[in-house]
Write a protein that holds these residues in place. Structure first.
Motif, PDB file in Angstrom:
ATOM      1  N   ILE A   1      -8.003  -2.201   1.721  1.00 25.33           N
ATOM      2  CA  ILE A   1      -8.433  -0.818   1.928  1.00 25.33           C
ATOM      3  C   ILE A   1      -9.461  -0.797   3.057  1.00 25.33           C
ATOM      4  CG2 ILE A   1      -9.459   1.234   0.874  1.00 25.33           C
ATOM      5  CD1 ILE A   1      -8.622   0.138  -1.841  1.00 25.33           C
TER       6      ILE A   1
ATOM      7  N   GLU B   1       2.501   1.589  -3.441  1.00 29.17           N
ATOM      8  CA  GLU B   1       1.564   2.061  -4.452  1.00 29.17           C
ATOM      9  C   GLU B   1       1.328   3.564  -4.330  1.00 29.17           C
ATOM     10  OE1 GLU B   1      -3.028   1.230  -5.975  1.00 29.17           O
ATOM     11  OE2 GLU B   1      -2.087  -0.071  -4.479  1.00 29.17           O
ATOM     12  N   LYS B   2       1.208   4.042  -3.098  1.00 29.57           N
ATOM     13  CA  LYS B   2       0.979   5.464  -2.858  1.00 29.57           C
ATOM     14  C   LYS B   2       2.195   6.276  -3.313  1.00 29.57           C
ATOM     15  CE  LYS B   2      -1.248   6.441   0.849  1.00 29.57           C
ATOM     16  NZ  LYS B   2      -1.648   6.706   2.264  1.00 29.57           N
TER      17      LYS B   2
ATOM     18  N   GLU C   1     -13.849  -3.132  -4.361  1.00 29.61           N
ATOM     19  CA  GLU C   1     -12.412  -2.833  -4.317  1.00 29.61           C
ATOM     20  C   GLU C   1     -11.988  -2.008  -5.529  1.00 29.61           C
ATOM     21  OE1 GLU C   1      -8.068  -5.082  -4.523  1.00 29.61           O
ATOM     22  OE2 GLU C   1      -9.885  -6.272  -4.172  1.00 29.61           O
ATOM     23  N   ARG C   2     -12.511  -2.374  -6.716  1.00 32.88           N
ATOM     24  CA  ARG C   2     -12.159  -1.623  -7.930  1.00 32.88           C
ATOM     25  C   ARG C   2     -12.599  -0.170  -7.813  1.00 32.88           C
ATOM     26  NH1 ARG C   2     -14.065   0.315 -12.501  1.00 32.88           N
ATOM     27  NH2 ARG C   2     -16.217  -0.199 -11.961  1.00 32.88           N
TER      28      ARG C   2
ATOM     29  N   GLU D   1       0.833  -1.206   0.000  1.00 37.90           N
ATOM     30  CA  GLU D   1       0.000   0.000   0.000  1.00 37.90           C
ATOM     31  C   GLU D   1       0.871   1.261   0.000  1.00 37.90           C
ATOM     32  OE1 GLU D   1      -3.567   2.115   2.621  1.00 37.90           O
ATOM     33  OE2 GLU D   1      -2.846   0.112   3.138  1.00 37.90           O
TER      34      GLU D   1
ATOM     35  N   GLN E   1      -9.392   6.377  -4.884  1.00 36.18           N
ATOM     36  CA  GLN E   1      -8.070   6.728  -4.358  1.00 36.18           C
ATOM     37  C   GLN E   1      -7.238   7.453  -5.410  1.00 36.18           C
ATOM     38  OE1 GLN E   1      -6.268   3.109  -2.851  1.00 36.18           O
ATOM     39  NE2 GLN E   1      -6.770   3.676  -0.760  1.00 36.18           N
ATOM     40  N   ASN E   2      -7.228   6.931  -6.629  1.00 41.01           N
ATOM     41  CA  ASN E   2      -6.451   7.555  -7.705  1.00 41.01           C
ATOM     42  C   ASN E   2      -6.983   8.934  -8.036  1.00 41.01           C
ATOM     43  OD1 ASN E   2      -4.850   5.287  -7.931  1.00 41.01           O
ATOM     44  ND2 ASN E   2      -6.108   4.357  -9.515  1.00 41.01           N
TER      45      ASN E   2
ATOM     46  N   ARG F   1     -10.344   1.797  -5.361  1.00 41.23           N
ATOM     47  CA  ARG F   1      -9.032   2.148  -5.915  1.00 41.23           C
ATOM     48  C   ARG F   1      -9.169   3.271  -6.936  1.00 41.23           C
ATOM     49  NH1 ARG F   1      -5.463  -0.850  -3.659  1.00 41.23           N
ATOM     50  NH2 ARG F   1      -5.902  -2.976  -3.003  1.00 41.23           N
ATOM     51  N   THR F   2     -10.267   3.291  -7.679  1.00 43.16           N
ATOM     52  CA  THR F   2     -10.513   4.398  -8.612  1.00 43.16           C
ATOM     53  C   THR F   2     -10.663   5.705  -7.853  1.00 43.16           C
ATOM     54  OG1 THR F   2     -11.621   2.907 -10.157  1.00 43.16           O
ATOM     55  CG2 THR F   2     -12.040   5.254 -10.419  1.00 43.16           C
TER      56      THR F   2
END
Length: 449
Positions: free
Chosen positions: A271, A149-150, A363-364, A146, A370-371, A367-368
């Motif tokens: 997450i 990735e960040k 989850e998808r 994590e 988060q981006n 993550r979208t």
């Protein structure tokens, strides 16, 4: 500190290895290793500005014992640091690497690099901005996937891109406004008050949104909210229990069992989130069950709304701009499966059908989100929150001054507040920086990075 000097440091981890790398940067990097290398380095074979590699031997000791090596050379502007750079690839023996470093520095043509000096030079050369430099440090220090990735997201330019456009728009408006002040007697409108106000209000709105996201996601560590919504008896509480893997909500075939909202901590793909089960809302009846008011209040706060409806029913229209996943519940009771509709999942909490698919979709979506929110490293967030707060304060003063909200219109104050906002935003990506700020950031790096 002279940033044109040639610096040298190990680019590989401490300890023995099959291969070790020494990195040099600065004007004259190739000259600093040329006298130790055989055969003579032929840098004319590569075109102007191109990279070339040459295989041979280094002679770091006085007894002329050769060390096999490859020399990689980057001309000015082509390397990570933006300067002329050299990498020496050779045996990964610490005594060998130390001997080569000592021999290069003994010549007086190079010196040992300081903490983070390579990345600092990349920043000063305009190869990366300050948030990306902190991303490099985050990649080095990442302790889990994590964090990595960040850091990689930040290194790719995360938060800097929207801030850059805001700052450019403000700077352009400020330049035109000040030009109008300088040529006031010429009766030329370089920018109208209406146009300036529009730019200031847009910048304030976007900067405030970034500030709130930063504080919620990074400074405040607030977890994303996922709200289960739908008509009474749509299977929300049963799905709530199934996702949690425990019996927390009371379920019943009778409508209106959930009379308040329940919330619980849950994780999807690593997450951490808050899952909320709400009372059913039926807009077609005048009867308002307890908890329906709270349910309506929670919807605007949600990051994701899971709209539950029975498999053979129509999809209700939820009044929210949040991300919606439509879940057709009780699929064990009907053969109708909705597979051709976007963002929809058919599930059965009784048989487990579709539950894994729903978890993957949640989850998808997370993550979208988060981006989209440019989640940044904690160290960057702490530094950016203050700069964003200063920019918001200055923009508010500028807008109030232009609209008369402050009671007076002072062109000098308006220009000063706008310039203050531009400078505050520049502190984030390093367009505006101080020596103390750079020392604080780059002193945390290890040698050779």
């Amino acid at each position: 500190m002279n940033f044109e000097e040639v610096i040298i440091a190990k680019a590989t981890a401490a300890g023995g290895a099959f291969r070790g790398i020494l990195r040099l940067s600065g004007t004259g990097s190739l000259l600093a290793v040329r006298r130790l290398f055989q055969p003579d380095i032929d840098d004319t074979a590569a075109g102007d500005g191109e990279t070339f590699v040459q295989t041979g031997s280094l002679f770091p000791w006085d007894n002329s014992v050769p060390v096999p090596a490859k020399i990689f050379h980057w001309q000015n502007g082509k390397s990570y640091t933006g300067q002329e750079s050299v990498e020496i690839h050779t045996i990964g023996s610490p005594p060998v690497l130390d001997a080569i470093t000592t021999a290069v520095c003994r010549s007086g043509l190079a010196r040992p690099a300081g903490h983070g000096e390579f990345t600092l030079r990349a920043f000063l050369s305009g190869k990366i901005d300050l948030t990306q430099a902190e991303g490099v440090l985050g990649v080095i220090e990442a302790e889990n996937s994590e964090m990595l990735e960040k850091a990689l997201q930040q290194l790719a330019g995360g938060i800097a891109a929207p801030l850059k456009q805001i700052r450019l728009d403000l700077f352009d408006a400020l330049s035109r406004f000040e030009a109008g002040l300088d040529f006031a007697e010429e009766d030329i409108d370089f920018i109208t008050k209406e146009e300036l106000l529009g730019i200031l209000e847009t910048a304030l709105r976007e900067t405030l949104a970034l500030q709130q996201k930063m504080e919620l996601r990074n400074c405040g560590n607030e977890k994303p909210l996922i709200v289960l919504s739908g008509l009474p008896n749509a299977g929300k509480s049963t799905l709530f229990n199934t996702l949690l893997g425990q019996q927390k909500a009371i379920t019943s075939p009778a409508a209106g069992t959930t009379r308040d909202y329940l919330e619980a901590a849950i994780s999807f793909g690593g997450i951490d989130c808050i899952l909320i089960d709400t009372a059913g809302i039926d807009e077609n009846t005048d009867t308002q069950l307890p908890g329906q008011k709270e349910a309506k209040e929670r919807l605007p706060q949600a990051d994701i709304v899971i709209e539950c409806c029975e498999c053979n029913s129509e999809i209700p229209q939820t009044e929210t701009k949040k991300r919606i996943i439509t879940v057709f519940t009780k699929s064990d009771k009907t053969a109708q499966i909705h597979e051709d509709m976007e963002n929809t999942v058919s599930v059965s909490a009784i048989t487990g059908f579709g539950i894994d698919e729903l978890k993957s979709e949640i989850e998808r979506q997370l993550r979208t989100i988060q981006n989209a929110e440019q989640t940044v490293l904690p160290s960057t967030a702490l530094r950016c929150c203050d700069a964003l707060a200063q920019a918001v304060s200055s923009l508010r003063c500028a807008v109030n001054g232009l609209t008369g909200g402050s009671g007076i219109f002072d062109e000098t104050v308006l220009a000063a507040e706008t310039r203050s906002a531009v400078n505050s935003l520049g502190l984030i990506d390093g367009t505006v920086h101080t020596e103390d700020l750079l020392d604080n950031i780059f002193s945390k790096f290890c040698i050779g990075k």
